[in-house]
Design an enzyme around this catalytic site. Sequence first.
Site, short mmCIF file in Angstrom:
data_model
loop_
_atom_site.label_atom_id
_atom_site.label_comp_id
_atom_site.label_asym_id
_atom_site.label_seq_id
_atom_site.Cartn_x
_atom_site.Cartn_y
_atom_site.Cartn_z
N LYS A 112 11.92 -3.62 -18.54
CA LYS A 112 10.76 -3.34 -19.41
C LYS A 112 11.03 -3.84 -20.83
O LYS A 112 10.13 -4.38 -21.49
CB LYS A 112 10.45 -1.85 -19.40
CG LYS A 112 9.96 -1.36 -18.02
CD LYS A 112 9.98 0.15 -17.92
CE LYS A 112 9.45 0.62 -16.57
NZ LYS A 112 9.71 2.06 -16.32
N ARG A 158 4.01 -2.15 7.85
CA ARG A 158 3.80 -1.41 9.10
C ARG A 158 2.37 -0.88 9.14
O ARG A 158 2.08 0.20 8.60
CB ARG A 158 4.77 -0.22 9.13
CG ARG A 158 6.26 -0.59 9.19
CD ARG A 158 6.69 -0.91 10.62
NE ARG A 158 6.31 0.15 11.55
CZ ARG A 158 7.09 1.18 11.87
NH1 ARG A 158 8.28 1.31 11.35
NH2 ARG A 158 6.67 2.08 12.74
N SER A 214 -1.80 2.56 -2.63
CA SER A 214 -2.75 3.49 -2.01
C SER A 214 -3.64 4.13 -3.08
O SER A 214 -4.83 4.36 -2.84
CB SER A 214 -2.03 4.54 -1.17
OG SER A 214 -1.10 5.24 -1.97
N CYS A 254 0.85 -1.20 0.00
CA CYS A 254 0.00 0.00 0.00
C CYS A 254 0.89 1.25 0.00
O CYS A 254 0.76 2.12 0.84
CB CYS A 254 -0.93 -0.03 1.21
SG CYS A 254 -2.30 1.13 1.06
N1 NAD Z 1 5.56 4.23 -8.50
C1 NAD Z 1 5.42 4.16 -9.83
O1 NAD Z 1 5.30 5.17 -10.52
C2 NAD Z 1 5.39 2.82 -10.52
C3 NAD Z 1 5.15 2.77 -11.90
C4 NAD Z 1 5.08 1.53 -12.53
C5 NAD Z 1 5.26 0.37 -11.80
N2 NAD Z 1 5.53 0.47 -10.47
C6 NAD Z 1 5.72 -0.79 -9.74
O2 NAD Z 1 4.72 -0.92 -8.74
C7 NAD Z 1 5.22 -1.64 -7.64
C8 NAD Z 1 5.01 -0.80 -6.38
O3 NAD Z 1 5.68 0.43 -6.52
P1 NAD Z 1 5.45 1.65 -5.52
O4 NAD Z 1 6.00 2.84 -6.18
O5 NAD Z 1 4.03 1.69 -5.04
O6 NAD Z 1 6.41 1.22 -4.32
P2 NAD Z 1 6.34 1.69 -2.81
O7 NAD Z 1 7.67 1.44 -2.22
O8 NAD Z 1 5.75 3.05 -2.70
O9 NAD Z 1 5.28 0.67 -2.18
C9 NAD Z 1 5.55 -0.68 -1.92
C10 NAD Z 1 4.91 -1.00 -0.59
O10 NAD Z 1 4.98 -2.41 -0.38
C11 NAD Z 1 5.28 -2.62 0.99
N3 NAD Z 1 5.85 -3.96 1.17
C12 NAD Z 1 7.09 -4.38 0.84
N4 NAD Z 1 7.24 -5.67 1.16
C13 NAD Z 1 6.06 -6.07 1.69
C14 NAD Z 1 5.59 -7.29 2.22
N5 NAD Z 1 6.37 -8.37 2.26
N6 NAD Z 1 4.31 -7.34 2.66
C15 NAD Z 1 3.52 -6.27 2.61
N7 NAD Z 1 3.92 -5.07 2.11
C16 NAD Z 1 5.18 -4.98 1.67
C17 NAD Z 1 6.25 -1.50 1.33
O11 NAD Z 1 6.29 -1.28 2.72
C18 NAD Z 1 5.65 -0.33 0.56
O12 NAD Z 1 4.70 0.39 1.33
C19 NAD Z 1 6.68 -1.95 -7.97
O13 NAD Z 1 6.75 -3.22 -8.56
C20 NAD Z 1 7.03 -0.88 -9.01
O14 NAD Z 1 8.06 -1.28 -9.87
C21 NAD Z 1 5.58 1.64 -9.81
N1 HSE Z 2 11.39 4.79 -12.12
C1 HSE Z 2 10.51 4.56 -13.22
C2 HSE Z 2 9.10 4.41 -12.72
C3 HSE Z 2 8.23 3.59 -13.59
O1 HSE Z 2 8.65 2.28 -13.69
C4 HSE Z 2 10.66 5.73 -14.21
O2 HSE Z 2 11.42 6.67 -13.96
O3 HSE Z 2 10.04 5.69 -15.26
#
Ligand code: NAD
Ligand code: HSE
Length: 439
Positions: free
Chosen positions: A204, A47, A17, A12
Amino acid sequence: MSAPLRVALLGCGTVGSAVLRLLDEQAGDITARVGRPVEVAGVAVRRPDRHPGVPAGLLTTDAHALVTRDDVDLVVEVIGGIDPARELMLAAFAAGKSVVSANKALLADDGVALHAAAAEAGVDLYYEAAVAGAIPLLRPLRESLAGDQLTRVVGIVNGTTNYILSRMAETGAGFAEALAEATELGYAEADPTADVDGFDAAAKAAILASLAFHTPVTAADVHREGIAAVSATDVARAAEIGCTVKLLAICEKVERGGRGGEGGEGHGASVAVRVHPAMIPTSHPLASVGGAFNAVFVEAEAAGQLMFYGQGAGGEPTASAVLGDLVAVARNRVAGVAGPGTTAYAGLPVAPMADTPTRYHVSLDVADVPGVLAQVAQEFAAHDVSISTVRQDGSGEAATLVIVTHRAPDAALSATISALRGMPAVRAVTSVLRVEGLQ
Ligand SMILES: NC(=O)c1ccc[n+]([C@@H]2O[C@H](COP(=O)([O-])OP(=O)(O)OC[C@H]3O[C@@H](n4cnc5c(N)ncnc54)[C@H](O)[C@@H]3O)[C@@H](O)[C@H]2O)c1
Ligand SMILES: N[C@@H](CCO)C(=O)O
Ligand code: NA
């Protein structure tokens, strides 16, 4: 209305979120589109005290127990990383649940085994958000273009590096200065390694190549160069020839034997997958992709050229792709079917970078004396590299030669550059970058 489909949300953070919020805000429409309500059964976090906005009754720290619960139908994995995400997905499949993920690192590392596990269980594994965030790209490759032959996929798939390179082009800044600005504005993460060194784009690229060419490609198969060595000089040289510098993920079918994809004399097709900075003409559709945006240019035999453009990152854009997949897997569940999986039937070999045909732009400081151009040209000829254009700027002690080659195996081009560096007539090799998209 029949019983709700229940979702386990794993993670989350930024994406999770936003998924949670949009799932709540769009509940009515999603119910209408799926044919059954979709509701959250639980949210696994590390957490619980850090998530005051999530109803306490939904929070758990035991992700494994959540995915295997009988009252969970679908799993959304947005924790990222390899472990425990892999084990959680496998547990979900074994328990008969479809999975939606945004996890490029895991899919690029172990996609074949994960797809096999999903197929074995007769459930779905969808991950549109993993490549180019909000942009619908994987589903078009997997479904809309399933009747065509793809020849090339070229993309700007990392927003952080595109932001940095765009600022370097706009302001004349060097890499370090542009990175510092990107970090201050929140575009680059505190540890920018995954983006700057091309790891994120390589993951990717592996996913794109696997889908485009029905061939298993992992991140380890991808030739990867980041942008840390791109200099203000490189960017200025690019502008002089009507080009701009972009970090490209390039997936293409090439003929083995070193000739390009245009029907050379090879011994069967292979797949070349690479991530590196390259000059592209400012008239190319990818050249105008600025800031942190992503875009992917696809070439297919019957469809011709297609361009996909939009936001590749950020909580809401990424959640949009996650929710699109969630609706798709929920509909499949309602219909009692699994959607189309990923096939690797072609099983093409992955070509080494050394054999991959590329073009180079080279800028040399030389002494402007008779015979230097001939010596330089001879070095290209000795490596069987054909020159496309040569330009000389200045004269006397400060002459610069700017050379653009035709396509040649990458190994021949890099061997030519090494030889040039050792020539007494060449004072310095001031800029070397590959060129893509030039006629
Ligand atoms: N943020 C972006 O713009 C974006 C874009 C494309 C893809 N993604 C992908 O989405 C996924 C999540 O990215 P994000 O940016 O939300 O990361 P983030 O770090 O904000 O969120 C990940 C959450 O997972 C929780 N977590 C980790 N291990 C856990 C466990 N064992 N059990 C429960 N919760 C756990 C962490 O505490 C954290 O709150 C990743 O695979 C990322 O590559 C993110
Ligand atoms: N860190 C990546 C987020 C999406 O995977 C970027 O800059 O595009
Ligand atoms: Na996408």
